[in-house]
Structures are given as C-alpha cells and as structure tokens.
Design an enzyme around this catalytic site. Sequence first.
Site, PDB file in Angstrom:
ATOM      1  CB  CYS A 186      -0.898  -0.016   1.243  1.00 58.12           C
ATOM      2  SG  CYS A 186      -1.996   1.403   1.359  1.00 58.12           S
ATOM      3  CB  SER A 210      -0.517   3.863   4.010  1.00 57.84           C
ATOM      4  OG  SER A 210      -1.707   4.386   3.489  1.00 57.84           O
ATOM      5  CG  HIS A 215       2.035   8.308   2.548  1.00 61.04           C
ATOM      6  ND1 HIS A 215       2.368   9.511   1.978  1.00 61.04           N
ATOM      7  CD2 HIS A 215       0.946   7.879   1.877  1.00 61.04           C
ATOM      8  CE1 HIS A 215       1.515   9.792   0.997  1.00 61.04           C
ATOM      9  NE2 HIS A 215       0.645   8.811   0.916  1.00 61.04           N
ATOM     10  CG  HIS A 245      -1.339  -0.963   6.349  1.00 62.22           C
ATOM     11  ND1 HIS A 245      -0.306  -0.336   5.703  1.00 62.22           N
ATOM     12  CD2 HIS A 245      -2.457  -0.620   5.668  1.00 62.22           C
ATOM     13  CE1 HIS A 245      -0.778   0.347   4.693  1.00 62.22           C
ATOM     14  NE2 HIS A 245      -2.094   0.196   4.627  1.00 62.22           N
ATOM     15  CB  CYS A 264      -5.415  -1.612   3.381  1.00 67.54           C
ATOM     16  SG  CYS A 264      -5.358   0.184   3.148  1.00 67.54           S
TER      17      CYS A 264
HETATM   18  C1  CXF Z   1      -3.851   4.381   6.283  1.00 69.27           C
HETATM   19  C2  CXF Z   1      -4.515   5.296   7.231  1.00 69.27           C
HETATM   20  C3  CXF Z   1      -3.520   5.947   8.134  1.00 69.27           C
HETATM   21  C4  CXF Z   1      -2.605   4.962   8.769  1.00 69.27           C
HETATM   22  C5  CXF Z   1      -1.966   4.035   7.788  1.00 69.27           C
HETATM   23  C6  CXF Z   1      -2.965   3.359   6.935  1.00 69.27           C
HETATM   24  N1  CXF Z   1      -4.859   3.805   5.515  1.00 69.27           N
HETATM   25  C7  CXF Z   1      -4.682   3.110   4.389  1.00 69.27           C
HETATM   26  O1  CXF Z   1      -3.656   2.855   3.838  1.00 69.27           O
HETATM   27 ZN    ZN Z   2      -3.288   0.912   3.130  1.00 71.50          ZN
END
Ligand code: CXF
Ligand code: ZN
Length: 372
Positions: free
Chosen positions: A40, A42, A45, A62, A171
Amino acid sequence: MRSRGAVLRHAPGKFEIVDLEVDDPRQNEIRVKMVASGLCHSDDHMATGDLPVALYPVCGGHEGAGIVESVGPHTTGFVPGDKVVFSFLPACGKCRWCSTGHQNLCDLGALALVGSRWDDPTSFRLKLDDGTPVAQALGISTFSEYTTVSVDSAIKVPADTPLERACLLGCAAGTGWGSAVNTGEVKPGDTVIIMGVGGIGSMAVQGAVHAGAAQVIAVDPVAFKRETAEALGATHSVPSIDAATELAQSFTNGQGADVAIVTVGVIHGEHVAQAFASVRKQGTVVVTALGNVTEVGIPVPLLELVLFEKKIKGSLFGSSSPNADIPRLLGLYQSGMLRLDELITTEYGLDDISRGYEDMHAGTNIRGVIRF
Ligand code: CXF
Ligand code: ZN
Ligand code: ZN
C-alpha cells in the site's frame, strides 16, 4: 519464533530486510504465518516520513492475510490452521464507535501508530536480534514472515479463501469501495469522479459501479491505470481533473459531479480544491488519500462552501466496519462481483520489496503483493 521482515530504521528511509524475533502469543493474541501482503502507498508514506510513527525501527505492512500458527492461552475464536485477513484498524467491539457501527474509528486505533501492545505502550511483539523493540505498523506488521497480533486485528475467513488475493481486503478493498459506497453515499444514476486509480482508486471505481453510478470517470495521468479502471467498470477515463470536470458537467446540464473521491498517491490541498470545483451544488468530496503530516489547509472558496452547500468528508477505511465489511467484500469477490485479481499486477518476494515500491512509483503497478 524466528522471522524475517521489512523494517524502517528511520524516516525518511528505505525498507531493509532483517531477522526478527516474534513473541509467543499472549492472551487474546494469535501468531500468524503470513501468506501475502499488499504494498500500500501508506507504507511508503511511512518510509518518506509523511506518516511518522512513534518508534523506530518499525516493521511495515498493514494489508495482509495468513494462517494462524498458534493461539494465546484462554483465547477463543481462533485455532491453528484458521485463515485470517488482518484489518489495519483494530476493532474492540465495545467502545462508542464500535458499538454504533463505526469500527473504523475504534478507540484502539489511537495506538496503531505507536506499534506496541494496546494495553502496554512499553511492550512490543517484535524484536531485533540484539533485543531492540520493533514497532508494528498498525499493530500488525504484515511485512514479516510471522507476526503476532491482537485478535482485535484479525478476521477469520473460510478455509477456501485464496489469501494471496484476499489480502487486499485488509486495506485497499474496504478503503476504496467504502469511499464510494459508505462515505460518498453514491446513489443510482450519480456521476462520480475518482481522482487517482491505483489500488484504492480501482476499488472506489468498483464501489461506485456497485452503488449504481451512471457515469464513473477515472482520472489518472498513467494510461495503464486508466485502461484498468475502464476494465473494472469506469465508464470514462481521462488524464486530468480539468477534463473530468468538463465531462461531468457535460453529463449533468453543467452542474458537475455528484461525488468526487480523492485517491491520489500523495495528497495536497490543491487536489481537494480541484475536486471541490468539480462537484455540483450539495455535491460531496471524499478525501481518502494521505499526504504529509505537516500539511494544513484546503484552498477552497469559502463562499462556495456555504452558498452551494458543498461537503468535504474525510474517509478512513472507507467508513467501513471491518468485522462486517471484510466478510461482505469477500462474499462479493467469491460471487464474481468484486474484482481483486485484476488489481494485482505483480507479485514479489519479501527481499524484492524495494523493487515493488519502485514499480509503484513508476506507475507500472495497480497493486504489488508480497508472496511469502
Ligand atoms: C492508512 C490510514 C492511516 C494509517 C496508515 C494506513 N490507511 C490506508 O492505507
Ligand atoms: Zn493501506
Ligand atoms: Zn472499539
């Protein structure tokens, strides 16, 4: 138990494969042998520092699924051999949010970026060989061959579930599909714009189609992603939001889209402002994408907000309740109505995780998946 996992030692940083020691499960915990984990945005990020965590090193991931290896003492609901899909948001079932149908906002989520056990912020389920505690991304760390998690983060699924596909339910599927169906409340006949059709946007396209949208306009600069969105049910696809806005206006007597969903890779206030300009009076902008933690402000004309009663709504896990919606989406997949296989462009070994993220940035993946 010994494992190998992808950790970030700091942010900005890169995922590094290290040996890990994975705790035996305590009461209300299970240890899971991972089968597959989605890559993902994220987690990227977290790597860039957009989304900081409380402790480094952190083991990422996740969005995953696996098979229960062992179950903590006095723990009901799971036995070794059960298949599970993780939810990146835990659900206690008891707090105000869980008990009113908003499990995505469960109070336990506050600890998800700490990476410790919920009941003890100093207790971690993963360690490096020298004993250094390792935080778990969202309390689960699906980028590890084995992981120990709270039962609040795991959803048992039927024995015939193909986990290498169903991992997306943890997710992307709920986040995207729910952004259209739950948060956006797309209605039959609506005109919907989806800004960014990677993994999450591709699921938002399918959610909008399921909700009965007459026009689903996918926006992405990458031709391959636009083509995939059309294969998944988008009625139109264009490279820019300006073109999407014009198209939406052409379908609605100049009024604009009913719903615009922002699922770009890295969000800035300007994206939300563009979505805001694309919707009609009383239209809804759904903000699902993540950006840098320090960024504040959405440059929208305030008069338009009031005089046109436009709405801007944040969306976490597509306003889904994981215990209800992960089985719901799995049922749709099993009956052929929800497409997951088409989203998984490339499978990688754990050691190739960096290549997976390079491919994501190059725009050659809808979703990359690690196969353990
Ligand atoms: C995110 C939302 C904020 C924390 C990490 C995961 N959602 C989807 O990727
Ligand atoms: Zn995610
Ligand atoms: Zn709760």
